[in-house]
Scaffold this active site. Structure first.
Site, mmCIF file in Angstrom:
data_model
loop_
_atom_site.group_PDB
_atom_site.id
_atom_site.type_symbol
_atom_site.label_atom_id
_atom_site.label_comp_id
_atom_site.label_asym_id
_atom_site.label_seq_id
_atom_site.Cartn_x
_atom_site.Cartn_y
_atom_site.Cartn_z
ATOM 1 N N PRO A 6 11.598 24.672 -35.214
ATOM 2 C CA PRO A 6 13.161 25.917 -35.818
ATOM 3 C C PRO A 6 14.663 25.549 -35.095
ATOM 4 C CG PRO A 6 11.224 27.050 -34.248
ATOM 5 C CD PRO A 6 10.790 25.715 -34.056
ATOM 6 N N ASN A 7 15.583 25.458 -36.067
ATOM 7 C CA ASN A 7 17.045 25.601 -35.319
ATOM 8 C C ASN A 7 16.968 24.147 -34.851
ATOM 9 O OD1 ASN A 7 17.112 28.373 -35.960
ATOM 10 N ND2 ASN A 7 16.209 28.306 -34.348
ATOM 11 N N ARG A 24 25.749 23.314 -33.375
ATOM 12 C CA ARG A 24 24.498 24.618 -32.654
ATOM 13 C C ARG A 24 24.510 24.082 -30.870
ATOM 14 N NH1 ARG A 24 18.012 25.169 -31.217
ATOM 15 N NH2 ARG A 24 18.077 26.436 -30.422
ATOM 16 N N TYR A 81 23.265 21.547 -26.342
ATOM 17 C CA TYR A 81 21.959 20.948 -26.722
ATOM 18 C C TYR A 81 22.821 19.046 -27.090
ATOM 19 C CZ TYR A 81 19.126 25.070 -27.181
ATOM 20 O OH TYR A 81 18.427 25.311 -27.298
ATOM 21 N N ASN A 101 9.310 18.304 -30.096
ATOM 22 C CA ASN A 101 10.448 19.319 -29.292
ATOM 23 C C ASN A 101 10.056 21.368 -30.264
ATOM 24 O OD1 ASN A 101 11.647 21.142 -29.400
ATOM 25 N ND2 ASN A 101 13.017 19.540 -28.877
ATOM 26 N N ALA A 103 12.253 26.652 -30.395
ATOM 27 C CA ALA A 103 11.811 28.250 -29.950
ATOM 28 C C ALA A 103 9.815 28.945 -29.765
ATOM 29 C CB ALA A 103 11.856 29.279 -30.696
ATOM 30 N N GLU A 153 5.331 16.887 -24.572
ATOM 31 C CA GLU A 153 6.635 17.771 -24.596
ATOM 32 C C GLU A 153 7.899 17.869 -24.667
ATOM 33 O OE1 GLU A 153 5.502 21.415 -22.379
ATOM 34 O OE2 GLU A 153 7.719 22.104 -23.370
ATOM 35 N N HIS A 200 12.279 18.225 -24.605
ATOM 36 C CA HIS A 200 13.388 19.438 -24.648
ATOM 37 C C HIS A 200 14.499 18.437 -24.074
ATOM 38 C CE1 HIS A 200 10.356 22.761 -25.112
ATOM 39 N NE2 HIS A 200 9.994 22.488 -24.291
ATOM 40 N N ARG A 255 16.871 27.875 -18.083
ATOM 41 C CA ARG A 255 17.769 28.703 -18.458
ATOM 42 C C ARG A 255 17.471 29.962 -18.189
ATOM 43 N NH1 ARG A 255 17.888 25.778 -24.300
ATOM 44 N NH2 ARG A 255 19.585 28.070 -24.023
HETATM 45 C C1 DQA Z 1 14.703 23.609 -26.819
HETATM 46 C C2 DQA Z 1 14.551 24.666 -25.654
HETATM 47 C C3 DQA Z 1 14.051 25.858 -26.477
HETATM 48 O O1 DQA Z 1 13.949 26.770 -25.912
HETATM 49 C C4 DQA Z 1 14.803 26.359 -27.562
HETATM 50 O O2 DQA Z 1 13.664 27.626 -27.916
HETATM 51 C C5 DQA Z 1 14.723 25.475 -28.909
HETATM 52 C C6 DQA Z 1 15.290 23.665 -28.456
HETATM 53 C C7 DQA Z 1 15.583 22.191 -26.128
HETATM 54 O O3 DQA Z 1 14.570 21.401 -26.812
HETATM 55 O O4 DQA Z 1 16.456 22.276 -25.356
HETATM 56 O O5 DQA Z 1 15.432 25.476 -29.593
HETATM 57 O O6 DQA Z 1 13.622 23.051 -27.545
#
Ligand code: DQA
Length: 146
Positions: free
Chosen positions: A9-10, A17, A22, A73, A76, A97, A99, A106
């Site tokens: 998501p997002n 964003r 990011y 990825n 959240a 995994e 990110h 963070r």
């Molecule tokens: C994320 C880190 C997560 O904590 C966050 O909710 C994201 C992006 C990253 O790629 O840094 O949406 O996965």
């Protein structure tokens, strides 16, 4: 060899964003870089994004027999989703995994990843570079398996 990239998501909002966290690349631009590097390595790539947990679960389930490695990825959902963790466990396919940000630098709620124990490793904190490093990791994971 085929690698399935899944984005949670997002991540469709990348570019606009929180760019200080990011970066300024859009997800499409990251996908382009991944595909360029994959072509050089002779790797086929599928690349998807969803804001819906269940859709991500279905893609993970369907990966069995269709790809060799998943790069995930989970955004959240990393910090909340038992369903994604169970899906990864269920299919027994190497999952990496990734990110963009260093989740350990963070907020505290981001320090815990529910999926980490069922993934073969984590790559985080290198922005779009995390995705390219994950591609290299996918190659090494399959080499070590065979
Ligand atoms: C994320 C880190 C997560 O904590 C966050 O909710 C994201 C992006 C990253 O790629 O840094 O949406 O996965």
């Amino acid at each position: 060899m085929k690698v399935l990239f899944l984005n949670g998501p997002n991540l469709n909002l990348l570019g606009q964003r929180e760019p200080e966290i990011y970066g300024r690349l859009t997800l499409a631009e990251i996908e382009f870089q991944v595909r360029q590097r994959a072509a050089r390595l002779g790797i086929a790539v599928d690349f998807h994004q969803s804001n819906h947990e269940g859709e991500l679960v279905t893609w993970i389930q369907n990966a069995k027999g269709n790809c060799d490695v998943i790069v995930l990825n989970a955004a959240a959902y990393t910090h909340t989703s038992v369903a994604l963790r169970d899906a990864i466990s269920a299919i027994n396919l190497p999952t990496i995994e990734v990110h963009l940000s260093n989740i350990h630098a963070r907020e505290e709620f981001r320090h815990r990843s529910l999926i980490a124990p069922v993934c073969c490793g984590q790559i985080l904190g290198f922005g779009a570079g995390s995705y390219l490093l994950a591609l290299e990791a996918a190659v090494s994971v399959t080499e070590n398996r065979n």
